[in-house]
Design an enzyme around this catalytic site. Structure first.
Site, mmCIF file in Angstrom:
data_model
loop_
_atom_site.group_PDB
_atom_site.id
_atom_site.type_symbol
_atom_site.label_atom_id
_atom_site.label_comp_id
_atom_site.label_asym_id
_atom_site.label_seq_id
_atom_site.Cartn_x
_atom_site.Cartn_y
_atom_site.Cartn_z
ATOM 1 N N SER A 1 6.042 -0.542 -13.865
ATOM 2 C CA SER A 1 7.379 -0.663 -14.458
ATOM 3 C C SER A 1 8.320 0.479 -14.088
ATOM 4 O O SER A 1 9.531 0.351 -14.260
ATOM 5 C CB SER A 1 7.277 -0.746 -15.991
ATOM 6 O OG SER A 1 6.562 0.366 -16.514
ATOM 7 N N ASP B 1 -4.265 3.730 -8.549
ATOM 8 C CA ASP B 1 -3.887 4.590 -9.678
ATOM 9 C C ASP B 1 -5.108 4.980 -10.501
ATOM 10 O O ASP B 1 -5.261 6.139 -10.903
ATOM 11 C CB ASP B 1 -2.834 3.898 -10.564
ATOM 12 C CG ASP B 1 -3.271 2.515 -11.044
ATOM 13 O OD1 ASP B 1 -4.166 1.892 -10.427
ATOM 14 O OD2 ASP B 1 -2.694 2.031 -12.046
#
Length: 286
Positions: free
Chosen positions: A19, A127
């Site tokens: 996001s 990540d």
């Protein structure tokens, strides 16, 4: 060809999340500052190479409401560092964004095969791998990392620096949004920092949604941590992500013995990126 890295060189790290963009400014292996922004338009990215100093570049990629403080907190030499483009080290979980940023001329994209973690599977998120590597290289193995972001993830490695595995579930905000958007009559409860734990047995729909999501997420976190400590009694646990403070506060109220075991660190992915970059720098020096 990857950018050459010297141990005191100024470089930027960029983590592209689901996001937002997450940035860090490094001088060698020292993390000088970190900040978040919304995604940048492709036209803005294409113009980043035109800035004459690092200060100009940093202003272009810093939040507008924080720019005065941002400049105050950047190294004084940034105003005098002339560009060609500042080295940019990138890790991304959004392929479309990765493609856009690869137009930047001095970029290195970190991929899973560059992380020395053993036993990884091909679809492990970059990540998750970087956060685990950064945490474990900082505080030691065995290590469990909890990332409380858009998704709530658990990722662990043993004392042999080998991936144990993990789990993925919707994060708090996503759970609230899904109930509001995918049901006929349940309201959309805005994700916000509820100041205290809701009543467990609620007497209205909004609080019932809060109770259902929050208490089951906390119970799940507690269960994973207890299972981890059964496997690795000396294992460490780190937590990151946008909901980390909220969850820590709730855990402190409900399960203080669990909360006290957690290492809270927002920049685990950047520490992982730094380990990769500085490791390459050491290899080049050798």
């Amino acid at each position: 060809m990857k950018p050459q890295r010297h141990r005191e060189e100024i470089w930027l790290a960029l983590e592209i999340g689901n996001s937002r963009l997450h940035w860090a400014l490094f001088i060698g292996e020292t993390l000088y500052s970190a900040w978040d922004t919304d995604y940048l338009a492709e036209s803005v990215i294409q113009h980043l190479t035109e800035f004459q100093t690092l200060d100009d570049l940093l202003l272009a990629i810093s939040p507008s409401h924080q720019q005065s403080n941002f400049l105050t907190n950047t190294p004084p030499l940034c105003a005098f560092v002339s560009l060609p483009p500042c080295p940019l080290v990138l890790a991304s979980v959004v392929p479309s964004q990765t493609a856009i940023w690869q137009t930047y001329p001095n970029v290195r994209v970190i991929t899973l095969d560059q992380i020395p973690l053993k036993g990884v599977y091909p679809t492990l998120g970059i990540d998750r791998a970087l956060a685990l590597w950064g945490a474990a290289k900082t505080w030691g193995f065995p290590m469990l990392v909890i990332d409380a972001g858009t998704a709530l993830t658990f990722t662990a490695a043993d004392a042999n620096e080998c991936l144990v595995g993990g789990a993925i579930l919707p994060g708090l905000g996503l759970q609230f949004a899904t109930l509001g958007q995918k049901t006929g009559q349940l309201p959309l409860v805005e994700m916000q920092n509820f100041p205290s734990l809701p009543a467990r047995f609620a007497l209205n729909t909004k609080e019932a949604i809060q109770s259902g999501i929050i208490y089951t997420v906390l119970a799940g976190i507690k269960d994973f941590i207890e299972a981890w400590l059964q496997l690795f009694p000396n294992g460490k646990i780190a937590i990151k992500g946008g909901d980390r403070t909220l969850l820590i506060n709730y855990l402190q109220a409900l399960y203080p013995e669990i909360a006290d075991t957690l290492i809270v660190e927002t920049n685990l992915i950047f520490w992982g990126m730094c380990e990769i970059v500085m490791g390459d720098s050491t290899d080049e020096i050798k």
